[in-house]
Design an enzyme around this catalytic site. Structure first.
Site, mmCIF file in Angstrom:
data_model
loop_
_atom_site.group_PDB
_atom_site.id
_atom_site.type_symbol
_atom_site.label_atom_id
_atom_site.label_comp_id
_atom_site.label_asym_id
_atom_site.label_seq_id
_atom_site.Cartn_x
_atom_site.Cartn_y
_atom_site.Cartn_z
ATOM 1 N N ASN A 89 0.812 -1.219 0.000
ATOM 2 C CA ASN A 89 0.000 0.000 0.000
ATOM 3 C C ASN A 89 0.842 1.265 0.000
ATOM 4 O O ASN A 89 0.360 2.324 -0.397
ATOM 5 C CB ASN A 89 -0.914 -0.023 1.225
ATOM 6 C CG ASN A 89 -1.588 1.315 1.473
ATOM 7 O OD1 ASN A 89 -2.533 1.692 0.796
ATOM 8 N ND2 ASN A 89 -1.087 2.055 2.469
ATOM 9 N N TYR A 160 1.692 8.972 -11.189
ATOM 10 C CA TYR A 160 1.037 8.049 -10.256
ATOM 11 C C TYR A 160 0.308 6.937 -11.006
ATOM 12 O O TYR A 160 0.445 5.756 -10.692
ATOM 13 C CB TYR A 160 0.062 8.846 -9.384
ATOM 14 C CG TYR A 160 -0.891 8.014 -8.554
ATOM 15 C CD1 TYR A 160 -0.493 7.450 -7.346
ATOM 16 C CD2 TYR A 160 -2.208 7.803 -8.979
ATOM 17 C CE1 TYR A 160 -1.377 6.695 -6.586
ATOM 18 C CE2 TYR A 160 -3.100 7.059 -8.222
ATOM 19 C CZ TYR A 160 -2.672 6.504 -7.029
ATOM 20 O OH TYR A 160 -3.551 5.761 -6.280
ATOM 21 N N LYS A 164 1.060 2.755 -11.103
ATOM 22 C CA LYS A 164 0.068 1.765 -10.706
ATOM 23 C C LYS A 164 -0.246 0.804 -11.852
ATOM 24 O O LYS A 164 -0.515 -0.391 -11.625
ATOM 25 C CB LYS A 164 -1.208 2.459 -10.235
ATOM 26 C CG LYS A 164 -1.057 3.213 -8.920
ATOM 27 C CD LYS A 164 -0.766 2.291 -7.749
ATOM 28 C CE LYS A 164 -0.858 3.024 -6.425
ATOM 29 N NZ LYS A 164 -0.616 2.121 -5.268
#
Length: 254
Positions: A89, A160, A164
């Protein structure tokens, strides 16, 4: 392996979504290692709340292999058994403000490199450190935290989102490679959550628009998202690997 028998590492567990995930595992009786980089006070407080015999807070920068190795050693010494579930995470520092993010013609590769190092590099470090213990235990589970933005790129979080998306690729290739060892690797991807540290400043009007766009007519909560993570860590998903589950109230449908 039932949740009660698992030793779970949640990276970035001192704040935000990671804190909710760690809390959810603790509530289900799992033993939890709460990793933090800067939010030590909050992580230690949550570990104490879960219970000293079932939780410990350990500081480590997941991009540093030496620190990650030390974390796994400390966790095994504390609990007397290996980590069998890893939840990746942790995220490099990031400002979730679409108006302030660099657009396509402005962003530099350095921004991508930072996110890739933290998101993908951090996951590689934790997974590789976990492999010996998981193999000793006869299997294990990895849950990577993703985003619905690479399927629904409504905000220009270029760096970002790219990191991911790369993490999803890693999820699938590692799942194929590690499956014979009884190690499952999956991803849970969310969108706007109501409410975490990252979305605390989000105007109510934005939440209303997102809610109206979903079939369920609501914004997903961190607790609802955490429940999906627990599913992938549980025996209920024992035949599932290499998958990406989008948990956003149906905003994005695969």
């Amino acid at each position: 392996m039932s949740l009660q028998n698992q030793l779970v590492l949640v990276t970035g567990a001192g704040r935000g979504l990671g804190r909710h995930i760690a809390r959810a595992f603790g509530d289900e009786g799992a033993a939890v290692v709460l990793n933090y980089r800067r939010s030590g006070e909050a992580a230690h407080a949550l570990a104490e709340n879960i219970g000293g015999d079932r939780a410990v807070a350990l500081g480590a920068d997941v991009t540093d292999r030496t620190q990650v190795a030390a974390l796994f050693t400390q966790a095994r010494e504390h609990f007397g058994r290996p980590i069998t579930t890893v939840v990746n995470n942790a995220l490099p520092d990031y400002s979730f403000n679409g108006d302030a993010r660099a657009k396509a013609g402005e962003i530099g590769y350095g921004d991508f490199a930072t996110q890739l190092e933290g998101v993908v590099g951090g996951a590689v470090n934790t997974i590789q450190a976990a492999l010996p213990g998981m193999r000793d235990a006869g299997g294990g589970t990895v849950v990577n935290i993703g985003t619905n933005l690479f399927q629904h790129p409504v905000v220009p979080y270029h760096d970002y989102t790219a990191s991911k998306a790369a993490l999803l690729s890693l999820t699938r290739t590692f799942a194929a490679d590690l499956g014979p060892d009884g190690i499952r690797v999956n991803m849970v991807s969310g969108g706007l959550l109501r409410t975490t540290d990252a979305s605390a400043a989000t105007p109510d009007a934005v939440f209303d628009v997102v809610a109206a766009s979903t079939p369920l007519r609501k914004v997903t909560t961190p607790e609802e998202f955490a429940a999906a993570v627990l599913f992938f860590a549980s025996d209920w998903s024992r035949a599932v690997t290499g998958q990406n589950l989008v948990v956003d109230g149906g905003l994005v449908m695969n």
